[in-house]
Write an enzyme that holds these catalytic residues in place. Structure first.
Site, short mmCIF file in Angstrom:
data_model
loop_
_atom_site.label_atom_id
_atom_site.label_comp_id
_atom_site.label_asym_id
_atom_site.label_seq_id
_atom_site.Cartn_x
_atom_site.Cartn_y
_atom_site.Cartn_z
N GLU A 81 0.83 -1.22 0.00
CA GLU A 81 0.00 0.00 0.00
C GLU A 81 0.86 1.27 0.00
O GLU A 81 0.63 2.18 0.79
CB GLU A 81 -0.96 -0.02 1.20
CG GLU A 81 -1.84 -1.26 1.23
CD GLU A 81 -2.62 -1.44 2.54
OE1 GLU A 81 -2.59 -0.53 3.39
OE2 GLU A 81 -3.25 -2.50 2.71
N ASN B 35 2.14 -4.95 -3.35
CA ASN B 35 0.82 -5.43 -2.95
C ASN B 35 -0.05 -4.23 -2.57
O ASN B 35 0.39 -3.35 -1.84
CB ASN B 35 1.01 -6.34 -1.72
CG ASN B 35 -0.27 -7.01 -1.25
OD1 ASN B 35 -1.00 -7.59 -2.06
ND2 ASN B 35 -0.55 -6.96 0.05
N HIS C 246 -9.99 -6.43 -1.58
CA HIS C 246 -11.01 -6.28 -0.53
C HIS C 246 -12.22 -5.62 -1.19
O HIS C 246 -12.18 -4.43 -1.52
CB HIS C 246 -10.49 -5.41 0.61
CG HIS C 246 -9.41 -6.07 1.40
ND1 HIS C 246 -9.65 -7.16 2.21
CD2 HIS C 246 -8.09 -5.82 1.50
CE1 HIS C 246 -8.53 -7.55 2.78
NE2 HIS C 246 -7.56 -6.76 2.36
N GLU D 68 -5.68 -10.94 -0.79
CA GLU D 68 -6.48 -10.70 0.42
C GLU D 68 -7.97 -10.63 0.11
O GLU D 68 -8.72 -9.85 0.70
CB GLU D 68 -6.04 -9.38 1.09
CG GLU D 68 -4.57 -9.33 1.42
CD GLU D 68 -4.13 -8.04 2.11
OE1 GLU D 68 -5.00 -7.31 2.63
OE2 GLU D 68 -2.92 -7.77 2.12
N ASP E 29 -11.77 -10.64 -0.01
CA ASP E 29 -13.02 -10.87 0.71
C ASP E 29 -14.08 -9.96 0.10
O ASP E 29 -13.75 -9.00 -0.61
CB ASP E 29 -12.91 -10.71 2.24
CG ASP E 29 -12.24 -9.43 2.70
OD1 ASP E 29 -12.21 -8.45 1.92
OD2 ASP E 29 -11.76 -9.38 3.84
O1 G3I Z 1 -2.54 -0.52 17.62
C1 G3I Z 1 -3.83 -0.25 18.18
C2 G3I Z 1 -3.76 -0.16 19.68
O2 G3I Z 1 -2.93 0.92 20.06
C3 G3I Z 1 -5.16 0.01 20.25
O3 G3I Z 1 -5.11 -0.09 21.66
C4 G3I Z 1 -6.08 -1.06 19.73
C5 G3I Z 1 -7.51 -0.79 20.17
O4 G3I Z 1 -8.44 -1.52 19.44
O5 G3I Z 1 -6.07 -1.08 18.31
C6 G3I Z 1 -4.77 -1.35 17.78
O6 G3I Z 1 -4.88 -1.38 16.38
C7 G3I Z 1 -5.35 -2.60 15.80
C8 G3I Z 1 -4.36 -3.03 14.75
O7 G3I Z 1 -4.81 -4.16 14.02
C9 G3I Z 1 -3.00 -3.37 15.35
O8 G3I Z 1 -3.07 -4.43 16.25
C10 G3I Z 1 -6.69 -2.35 15.14
O9 G3I Z 1 -7.67 -2.07 16.13
C11 G3I Z 1 -7.09 -3.55 14.34
O10 G3I Z 1 -8.30 -3.28 13.69
C12 G3I Z 1 -6.01 -3.90 13.31
O11 G3I Z 1 -6.43 -4.98 12.51
C13 G3I Z 1 -5.67 -5.45 11.40
C14 G3I Z 1 -5.56 -4.47 10.21
O12 G3I Z 1 -4.94 -5.12 9.11
C15 G3I Z 1 -4.77 -3.21 10.47
O13 G3I Z 1 -4.76 -2.43 9.30
C16 G3I Z 1 -6.42 -6.69 10.95
O14 G3I Z 1 -6.36 -7.67 11.96
C17 G3I Z 1 -5.86 -7.25 9.65
O15 G3I Z 1 -6.75 -8.24 9.13
C18 G3I Z 1 -5.74 -6.16 8.60
O16 G3I Z 1 -5.17 -6.69 7.41
C19 G3I Z 1 -4.91 -5.75 6.35
C20 G3I Z 1 -3.68 -6.23 5.61
O17 G3I Z 1 -2.61 -6.44 6.48
C21 G3I Z 1 -3.30 -5.23 4.51
N1 G3I Z 1 -4.40 -4.96 3.63
C22 G3I Z 1 -5.67 -4.57 4.29
C23 G3I Z 1 -6.06 -5.61 5.35
C24 G3I Z 1 -7.41 -5.29 5.96
O18 G3I Z 1 -7.34 -4.08 6.69
#
Ligand code: G3I
Length: 382
Positions: free
Chosen positions: A185, A227, A263, A292, A294
């Site tokens: 990205e 990607n 996505h 990825e 969905d």
């Molecule tokens: O880092 C914060 C933390 O400080 C905070 O306390 C917490 C509260 O909810 O959130 C944390 O962030 C989380 C983050 O992962 C890091 O752990 C987000 O809530 C959470 O939604 C996030 O999810 C991941 C997301 O990438 C982040 O962009 C998903 O699990 C994951 O499936 C998703 O995957 C991405 C691919 O890597 C790249 N392409 C898009 C795809 C879907 O977003």
């Protein structure tokens, strides 16, 4: 059939990985639509899976759920603790992508600390089940640790930090990763470099080429990818990626592939020009991949999609698979999770969901059967 493939098939045949026939968790007309061709043996176990249906030259993958949004959910780490989930993961797929476990914040939480355990477990699982691994990801604007994002580093220090990270992580998995999403990205929808990316902002876009070179030095056999999402239709972003790919190749940067995350949402049309987009990168001599996929939808008040919605979703999944199958160098097709139980979608899009090919209980949706039937009809060499 390669030796590794023969071993994988033998392991699967001899193991108890066969998955119980899907029983819908919720009653209702829409769930009736989930039943597809029987494809079960006498004990009620599914015998034809996505990986078995697929032509030999196409890997069928999924994200291995863990980290990220799962951390805040009322369940333990899915990949580690959900045994039925692990059985489906092993049985249906021959490629695995760590959903979060190889991202910076997870694998490199402190400047001088690497946390390889969770990703090592996925790589070990994959080897045991005849699966390849897609590494995800090395250069991204998101999910970077605070020590990196908030650190006061000079440009030289930042460059050294990125190089050390790539050499260490890619080197740790040398020989065990089929494809790495090196740059994730990095462009916005206008095709401009994303300034949220700390490395690009501080070091300039030339850092992208360096990232590929360092990754290649650390693991010469891994296929190194660009990607992104929003590249399923032609437009400024695809044009910019094509120009970037041409430049990298002209500069002899070890770029090997271009991937569409895919996505999708049924709010928008199905990506009926995706094959043409992938073909542009195939024409450059690159592999292409779906990494990825969905397909989310607006859920009715009941929370249960209608039969019509499920059919529409199945059509979208099939459109993307057809696009990959139509392009000779498209060698990897990955869905971003296979069960709604662990999907990231409802966390990010509260009124949307049901984005994967299986219900919470691993019952199969029409989208699953659309993929399996399409794979079964496809041929090696295409
Ligand atoms: O880092 C914060 C933390 O400080 C905070 O306390 C917490 C509260 O909810 O959130 C944390 O962030 C989380 C983050 O992962 C890091 O752990 C987000 O809530 C959470 O939604 C996030 O999810 C991941 C997301 O990438 C982040 O962009 C998903 O699990 C994951 O499936 C998703 O995957 C991405 C691919 O890597 C790249 N392409 C898009 C795809 C879907 O977003």
């Amino acid at each position: 059939m390669s030796k590794a493939h023969r071993v994988a098939v033998a392991v699967l045949a001899a193991s108890a990985l066969l998955v119980p026939g899907a029983q819908p968790a919720q009653a209702g007309a829409s769930r009736q639509a989930t039943t597809g061709p029987a494809a079960t043996d006498r004990s009620g176990y599914h015998v034809l899976t996505l990986r078995r249906a697929a032509p030999r030259d196409l890997r069928i993958g999924t994200a291995a759920a863990g980290g990220g949004h799962h951390v805040d959910q009322p369940y333990p780490d899915p990949f580690t603790y959900d045994q039925p989930y692990r059985r489906v993961l092993a049985h249906e797929f021959n490629s695995v992508s760590p959903e979060n476990q190889m991202k910076w914040e997870f694998i490199h939480p402190e400047r001088h600390t690497y946390n390889f355990g969770p990703a090592d477990a996925i790589v070990k699982f994959a080897r045991r089940h005849g699966q390849v691994v897609r590494g995800h990801t090395l250069l991204w604007h998101s999910q970077n640790p605070a020590w990196l994002q908030d650190g006061q580093f000079t440009k030289d220090e930042l460059r050294a930090i990125l190089k050390e990270h790539i050499v260490t992580v890619v080197g740790h998995y040398r020989g065990k990763i089929q494809q790495w999403d090196v740059a994730n990205e990095i462009l916005n929808e206008n095709g401009e470099y994303r300034q949220e990316n700390i490395f690009i902002r501080e070091l300039g876009p030339g850092i992208v080429a360096d990232a590929f070179r360092w990754a290649h030095q650390a693991d010469p056999k891994a296929q190194l990818f660009l990607n992104d999402y929003g590249v399923e239709w032609p437009g400024a972003k695809v044009d910019a990626y094509e120009a970037l790919a041409k430049q990298l190749l002209a500069d002899r940067v070890p770029l090997r592939g271009f991937a569409s995350q895919a996505h999708l949402s049924t709010r928008y049309g199905a990506p009926d020009q995706l094959a043409a987009v992938l073909q542009r990168f195939d024409a450059l001599g690159l592999h292409t991949a779906i990494t990825e996929l969905d397909v989310r939808m607006d859920l009715p008040e009941s929370g249960v999609p209608t039969a019509e919605q499920l059919q529409t979703q199945a059509t979208y999944y099939k459109t993307v698979l057809d696009a990959c199958l139509a392009v000779a160098g498209c060698n990897s097709f990955t869905i971003w999770g296979f069960t709604d139980k662990y999907s990231w979608v409802p966390v990010f899009f509260p009124s949307e969901g049901a984005a994967t090919v299986m219900w919470d209980d691993f019952g199969r949706k029409p989208a699953y059967y659309a993929l399996r039937n399409t794979l079964a009809a496809a041929h090696w060499g295409r």
